[in-house]
Design a protein around this motif. Structure first.
Motif, PDB file in Angstrom:
ATOM      1  N   GLY A  89       0.813  -1.198   0.000  1.00 37.20           N
ATOM      2  CA  GLY A  89       0.000   0.000   0.000  1.00 37.20           C
ATOM      3  C   GLY A  89       0.853   1.257   0.000  1.00 37.20           C
ATOM      4  N   PRO A  90       0.236   2.421  -0.160  1.00 42.29           N
ATOM      5  CA  PRO A  90       0.977   3.677  -0.189  1.00 42.29           C
ATOM      6  C   PRO A  90       1.776   3.900   1.101  1.00 42.29           C
ATOM      7  N   ILE A  91       3.023   4.314   0.943  1.00 42.37           N
ATOM      8  CA  ILE A  91       3.908   4.556   2.073  1.00 42.37           C
ATOM      9  C   ILE A  91       4.011   6.059   2.319  1.00 42.37           C
ATOM     10  N   LYS A  92       3.784   6.452   3.554  1.00 45.26           N
ATOM     11  CA  LYS A  92       3.868   7.856   3.951  1.00 45.26           C
ATOM     12  C   LYS A  92       5.314   8.287   4.163  1.00 45.26           C
ATOM     13  N   ASN A  93       6.107   7.390   4.763  1.00 47.13           N
ATOM     14  CA  ASN A  93       7.502   7.715   5.044  1.00 47.13           C
ATOM     15  C   ASN A  93       8.297   6.429   5.240  1.00 47.13           C
ATOM     16  N   CYS A  94       9.546   6.453   4.828  1.00 46.07           N
ATOM     17  CA  CYS A  94      10.430   5.302   4.987  1.00 46.07           C
ATOM     18  C   CYS A  94      11.814   5.826   5.356  1.00 46.07           C
ATOM     19  N   VAL A  95      12.334   5.371   6.504  1.00 43.98           N
ATOM     20  CA  VAL A  95      13.622   5.852   6.995  1.00 43.98           C
ATOM     21  C   VAL A  95      14.518   4.668   7.330  1.00 43.98           C
ATOM     22  N   LEU A  96      15.713   4.653   6.762  1.00 46.13           N
ATOM     23  CA  LEU A  96      16.723   3.658   7.114  1.00 46.13           C
ATOM     24  C   LEU A  96      17.561   4.247   8.242  1.00 46.13           C
ATOM     25  N   LEU A  97      17.592   3.586   9.388  1.00 50.11           N
ATOM     26  CA  LEU A  97      18.331   4.107  10.533  1.00 50.11           C
ATOM     27  C   LEU A  97      19.825   3.877  10.351  1.00 50.11           C
ATOM     28  N   LYS A  98      20.602   4.933  10.594  1.00 50.01           N
ATOM     29  CA  LYS A  98      22.053   4.868  10.365  1.00 50.01           C
ATOM     30  C   LYS A  98      22.817   5.381  11.573  1.00 50.01           C
ATOM     31  N   HIS A  99      24.079   4.943  11.685  1.00 53.52           N
ATOM     32  CA  HIS A  99      24.968   5.471  12.703  1.00 53.52           C
ATOM     33  C   HIS A  99      25.316   6.918  12.357  1.00 53.52           C
ATOM     34  N   GLN A 100      25.332   7.762  13.377  1.00 56.97           N
ATOM     35  CA  GLN A 100      25.551   9.176  13.145  1.00 56.97           C
ATOM     36  C   GLN A 100      26.972   9.470  12.675  1.00 56.97           C
ATOM     37  N   ASP A 101      27.949   8.745  13.209  1.00 57.87           N
ATOM     38  CA  ASP A 101      29.341   9.069  12.875  1.00 57.87           C
ATOM     39  C   ASP A 101      29.763   8.510  11.532  1.00 57.87           C
ATOM     40  N   SER A 102      29.379   7.271  11.237  1.00 59.07           N
ATOM     41  CA  SER A 102      29.852   6.610  10.014  1.00 59.07           C
ATOM     42  C   SER A 102      28.865   6.683   8.863  1.00 59.07           C
ATOM     43  N   GLY A 103      27.595   6.934   9.170  1.00 58.69           N
ATOM     44  CA  GLY A 103      26.575   6.935   8.137  1.00 58.69           C
ATOM     45  C   GLY A 103      26.191   5.541   7.673  1.00 58.69           C
ATOM     46  N   LYS A 104      26.706   4.505   8.353  1.00 59.58           N
ATOM     47  CA  LYS A 104      26.402   3.128   7.960  1.00 59.58           C
ATOM     48  C   LYS A 104      25.074   2.695   8.560  1.00 59.58           C
ATOM     49  N   SER A 105      24.420   1.780   7.875  1.00 61.14           N
ATOM     50  CA  SER A 105      23.121   1.284   8.304  1.00 61.14           C
ATOM     51  C   SER A 105      23.208   0.535   9.626  1.00 61.14           C
ATOM     52  N   LYS A 106      22.168   0.673  10.436  1.00 65.72           N
ATOM     53  CA  LYS A 106      22.056  -0.096  11.677  1.00 65.72           C
ATOM     54  C   LYS A 106      21.342  -1.430  11.452  1.00 65.72           C
ATOM     55  N   GLY A 107      20.931  -1.671  10.217  1.00 62.63           N
ATOM     56  CA  GLY A 107      20.251  -2.922   9.923  1.00 62.63           C
ATOM     57  C   GLY A 107      18.772  -2.899  10.234  1.00 62.63           C
ATOM     58  N   CYS A 108      18.187  -1.692  10.312  1.00 61.06           N
ATOM     59  CA  CYS A 108      16.753  -1.600  10.588  1.00 61.06           C
ATOM     60  C   CYS A 108      16.184  -0.329   9.972  1.00 61.06           C
ATOM     61  N   ALA A 109      14.875  -0.299   9.848  1.00 62.56           N
ATOM     62  CA  ALA A 109      14.206   0.832   9.208  1.00 62.56           C
ATOM     63  C   ALA A 109      12.843   1.046   9.835  1.00 62.56           C
ATOM     64  N   MET A 110      12.273   2.229   9.584  1.00 65.52           N
ATOM     65  CA  MET A 110      10.909   2.554   9.993  1.00 65.52           C
ATOM     66  C   MET A 110      10.094   2.824   8.735  1.00 65.52           C
ATOM     67  N   VAL A 111       8.936   2.201   8.640  1.00 67.71           N
ATOM     68  CA  VAL A 111       8.077   2.358   7.463  1.00 67.71           C
ATOM     69  C   VAL A 111       6.692   2.771   7.930  1.00 67.71           C
ATOM     70  N   SER A 112       6.235   3.949   7.489  1.00 69.18           N
ATOM     71  CA  SER A 112       4.915   4.454   7.850  1.00 69.18           C
ATOM     72  C   SER A 112       3.961   4.337   6.658  1.00 69.18           C
TER      73      SER A 112
END
Length: 277
Positions: A34-57
């Motif tokens: 279905g339509p997605i309002k927002n999708c965010v890939l969570l990343k480490h602040q210092d390296s910018g690398k993925s934390k292996g998780c995301a939020m999907v609204s």
């Protein structure tokens, strides 16, 4: 079985992602539902690398529910060594006052219920939208006042359809205003119970990395329902995590296996005191 409160909007925590997975990969996979309002890939602040998780609204609860049912526990091109963890996100703090707010899963608050209205009358209105697993009528305590009712469905989709089909469209006997229907706000004690679970999981060794301060700080407020710990639960367990790390129990080797477990929370939604259920 009592279900834990969730975020007041249809937001999902997606854990267990491969670190190479991009935001676009997650968006593409979950947009099937279905339509997605927002999708965010969570990343480490210092390296910018993925934390292996995301939020999907999502825009609708039914679409989010379909995604949970189809994706949770599966192995796919998105997942790492472990299956995906896809859950409704936990309650989050309101920015204006810091109060944790959320809704009780699949439970509706029904307002403008006059004295004398029966459970059968309420059921007759809400039955067409799906299986009702619980129904309670709370009559007014004073003459001339309005009472309320609570209707719990077996699915999010049915509850959402009932809101769309009933809210403002019916007037019960003895009431001067149309019926008001919305998702029932979670009780404060139920929301606090989630925080207690998160804190206990951390103390039992949820995340024990010496780098936890940075990891929790970046993910502040994100906690997967039934998953690991962050937000307030994470802060409570921080001292223990450091002690574990100093004792050699929390090396970085633990981090990949925990990435998908500890960070998912979601969303903000209003909380009307009249709808507390």
């Amino acid at each position: 079985m009592l279900e834990d409160p969730v975020c007041a909007e249809p937001k999902l925590f997606v854990g267990g992602l491969r670190f190479e997975v991009t935001r676009e990969d997650v968006f593409s996979q979950f947009s099937h539902y279905g339509p997605i309002k927002n999708c965010v890939l969570l990343k480490h602040q210092d390296s910018g690398k993925s934390k292996g998780c995301a939020m999907v609204s999502f825009t609708k609860w039914a679409h989010a529910e379909a995604a949970v049912n189809a994706e949770n526990g599966t192995q796919s091109h998105l997942s790492g060594p472990r299956p995906l963890i896809v859950k409704f996100a936990d309650p989050q703090r309101r920015q204006e006052d810091g109060v944790l707010v959320g809704v009780t899963p699949k439970k509706l608050f029904v307002g403008q219920v006059a004295k004398g209205v029966t459970a059968d009358q309420i059921k007759g209105i809400f039955n067409p939208y799906g299986e009702i697993v619980d129904l309670n009528v709370m009559p007014p305590k004073k003459d001339g006042a309005m009472g309320c009712a609570f209707v719990t469905y077996s699915t999010w989709a049915a509850a959402e359809q009932a809101i769309e089909g009933v809210d403002g469209k019916f007037t019960l006997p003895g009431a001067s205003n149309a019926i008001a229907v919305k998702f029932a706000d979670a009780k404060p004690q139920d929301i606090q119970r989630i925080g207690g679970k998160r804190g206990m999981m951390e103390m039992m060794g949820g995340i024990g990395s010496a780098n936890k301060r940075q990891f929790v700080g970046q993910g502040m407020g994100y906690t997967a329902k039934g998953g690991g710990a962050t937000g307030m639960g994470g802060m409570q367990g921080y001292g223990m995590g450091n002690m574990m790390a100093m004792g050699g129990m929390g090396g970085m080797g633990m981090m990949p296996s925990m990435m998908g477990m500890g960070y998912g929370m979601g969303g903000m939604g209003g909380m009307g005191m009249g709808g507390m259920g």
